[in-house]
Design a protein around this motif. Structure first.
Motif, short mmCIF file in Angstrom:
data_model
loop_
_atom_site.label_atom_id
_atom_site.label_comp_id
_atom_site.label_asym_id
_atom_site.label_seq_id
_atom_site.Cartn_x
_atom_site.Cartn_y
_atom_site.Cartn_z
N TYR A 6 0.83 -1.19 0.00
CA TYR A 6 0.00 0.00 0.00
C TYR A 6 0.87 1.25 0.00
N LEU A 7 0.68 2.07 -0.99
CA LEU A 7 1.37 3.36 -1.08
C LEU A 7 0.36 4.42 -1.45
N SER A 8 0.55 5.60 -0.95
CA SER A 8 -0.29 6.71 -1.40
C SER A 8 0.24 7.18 -2.75
N TRP A 9 -0.56 7.96 -3.49
CA TRP A 9 -0.12 8.49 -4.77
C TRP A 9 1.18 9.27 -4.60
N SER A 10 1.28 10.03 -3.52
CA SER A 10 2.48 10.82 -3.27
C SER A 10 3.70 9.93 -3.10
N ASP A 11 3.55 8.80 -2.43
CA ASP A 11 4.66 7.86 -2.24
C ASP A 11 5.10 7.24 -3.56
N VAL A 12 4.14 6.88 -4.40
CA VAL A 12 4.44 6.26 -5.68
C VAL A 12 5.23 7.21 -6.56
N CYS A 13 4.89 8.47 -6.52
CA CYS A 13 5.53 9.46 -7.38
C CYS A 13 6.99 9.71 -7.02
N GLN A 14 7.37 9.35 -5.82
CA GLN A 14 8.75 9.56 -5.39
C GLN A 14 9.55 8.28 -5.63
N VAL A 15 10.15 8.19 -6.80
CA VAL A 15 10.99 7.03 -7.10
C VAL A 15 12.25 7.16 -6.26
N ASP A 16 12.52 6.13 -5.47
CA ASP A 16 13.68 6.19 -4.56
C ASP A 16 14.98 6.09 -5.36
N PRO A 17 16.09 6.56 -4.78
CA PRO A 17 17.37 6.56 -5.49
C PRO A 17 17.80 5.18 -6.01
N ALA A 18 17.55 4.13 -5.24
CA ALA A 18 17.96 2.79 -5.68
C ALA A 18 17.16 2.35 -6.91
N THR A 19 15.87 2.62 -6.91
CA THR A 19 15.03 2.27 -8.06
C THR A 19 15.44 3.08 -9.28
N LEU A 20 15.68 4.36 -9.08
CA LEU A 20 16.10 5.20 -10.20
C LEU A 20 17.44 4.73 -10.76
N ALA A 21 18.34 4.33 -9.90
CA ALA A 21 19.63 3.80 -10.36
C ALA A 21 19.43 2.55 -11.21
N CYS A 22 18.49 1.70 -10.82
CA CYS A 22 18.18 0.50 -11.61
C CYS A 22 17.61 0.88 -12.98
N LEU A 23 16.72 1.85 -13.00
CA LEU A 23 16.15 2.30 -14.27
C LEU A 23 17.24 2.89 -15.15
N ALA A 24 18.10 3.70 -14.56
CA ALA A 24 19.18 4.36 -15.31
C ALA A 24 20.18 3.35 -15.86
N ALA A 25 20.36 2.24 -15.16
CA ALA A 25 21.32 1.22 -15.60
C ALA A 25 20.90 0.55 -16.89
N ASP A 26 19.64 0.68 -17.28
CA ASP A 26 19.16 0.09 -18.52
C ASP A 26 19.47 0.94 -19.75
N VAL A 27 20.10 2.09 -19.55
CA VAL A 27 20.46 2.95 -20.68
C VAL A 27 21.97 3.22 -20.60
N HIS A 28 22.70 2.68 -21.57
CA HIS A 28 24.15 2.86 -21.62
C HIS A 28 24.59 3.85 -22.68
#
Length: 130
Positions: A66-88
């Motif tokens: 369970y997350l509020s909309w506000s929580d979902v919108c805040q992509v945490d640094p670790a998740t963002l790093a994983c997303l960024a790792a898919d683009v070289h």
């Protein structure tokens, strides 16, 4: 989190989608700015496909409980790093950063969440601040 091929339009679009959601609001003004800035040409991604990626990202982010909309919108640094790792690809990274900047400035406001997102993305790719 779903997996996309490295440097694919979907991997690039997911980062852009996360940026678009970072302020808690995705508006037509942002989508129009992306169209004007050549999102389809630069990322091989049209608006319809981007919106599908936004939906998929939202589903992936809300799977963890369970997350509020506000929580979902805040992509945490670790998740963002994983997303960024898919683009070289360096040019693709520059295009994503440029499009993210255009999108966040489209509504003539730049909130702290958007600034944090862009800073974290640049850090993940070891790009200098603009």
């Amino acid at each position: 989190m779903r997996h996309y091929h490295c440097n694919s339009p979907e991997a690039a679009g997911r980062i852009l989608a996360a940026c678009l959601l970072s302020d808690g609001h995705l508006g037509l003004t942002e989508l129009e700015a992306l169209d004007r800035c050549g999102m389809e040409r630069r990322l091989s991604l049209n608006r319809s496909r981007l919106l599908s990626i936004v939906q998929t990202l939202y589903e992936d982010l809300t799977r963890c409980g369970y997350l509020s909309w506000s929580d979902v919108c805040q992509v945490d640094p670790a998740t963002l790093a994983c997303l960024a790792a898919d683009v070289h690809d360096r040019q693709l990274r520059r295009d994503i950063i440029d499009l993210c900047n255009e999108a966040v400035m489209a509504d003539h406001s730049y909130c702290d969440r958007e600034a944090d997102f862009l800073r974290l993305l640049r850090d993940a790719w070891q790009l200098p601040a603009q």
